[in-house]
Design an enzyme around this catalytic site. Sequence first.
Site, PDB file in Angstrom:
ATOM      1  N   ALA A   1      43.137  43.853  48.455  1.00 31.32           N
ATOM      2  CA  ALA A   1      43.483  42.791  48.418  1.00 31.32           C
ATOM      3  C   ALA A   1      43.435  42.711  47.366  1.00 31.32           C
ATOM      4  CB  ALA A   1      43.172  41.384  49.283  1.00 31.32           C
ATOM      5  N   ASP A   2      43.655  41.264  46.205  1.00 31.03           N
ATOM      6  CA  ASP A   2      42.535  41.264  44.736  1.00 31.03           C
ATOM      7  C   ASP A   2      42.583  39.831  44.452  1.00 31.03           C
ATOM      8  OD1 ASP A   2      41.708  43.026  42.188  1.00 31.03           O
ATOM      9  OD2 ASP A   2      43.399  40.973  41.934  1.00 31.03           O
TER      10      ASP A   2
END
Length: 184
Positions: free
Chosen positions: A65-66
């Site tokens: 995730a970012d």
Amino acid sequence: MVILASASPRRRDLLALITPEFEVAVSGADESCDIADPRKMVRFLAEKKAASVAQDYPDETVIGADTVVEAGGEVFGKPADFEDARRMLRALSGNVHFVHTGVCVTCGGRKITEAFTTKVFFRPLDPQEIEEYLAQENVMDKAGAYAIQGSAARFVEGIEGCFFNVVGLPVSGLYGMLKKLDQV
């Protein structure tokens, strides 16, 4: 086994809402990126993080995730220093911004990547409030230099979309992705 490719304690707490059994393997992926579109950027970086960890766990379900904040056409990641954090908070003050989180789930050669967006409304902040906030909250590891689940909650007039996305992991969206891969 589910593997979270993130060092974020907030993402760990949120993933535990979906599955209590998972491991953390911090991604060593290079997070530099020259993609201007923030939704494409977070998808790309989430894929890089997931792929980096999936190399060591090819038979496991890996989640990368970012998160970034977009305000006034500018993209904010984690602040470089306190002056950068001040700049970000001044830009968010009295304005609407968007929090984009890219999520990539890999599992046995299959991959799903999505970007989730939440619209956030900040009330106007005076310089003293910004200084007090920076003195009490660790903002250096937070996109946009604030934590909605912390004392910055008092700055938020409202949101449209997933609250947990602003924290760093869109719980319902990720749950749906895992269901598509028959992992929950």
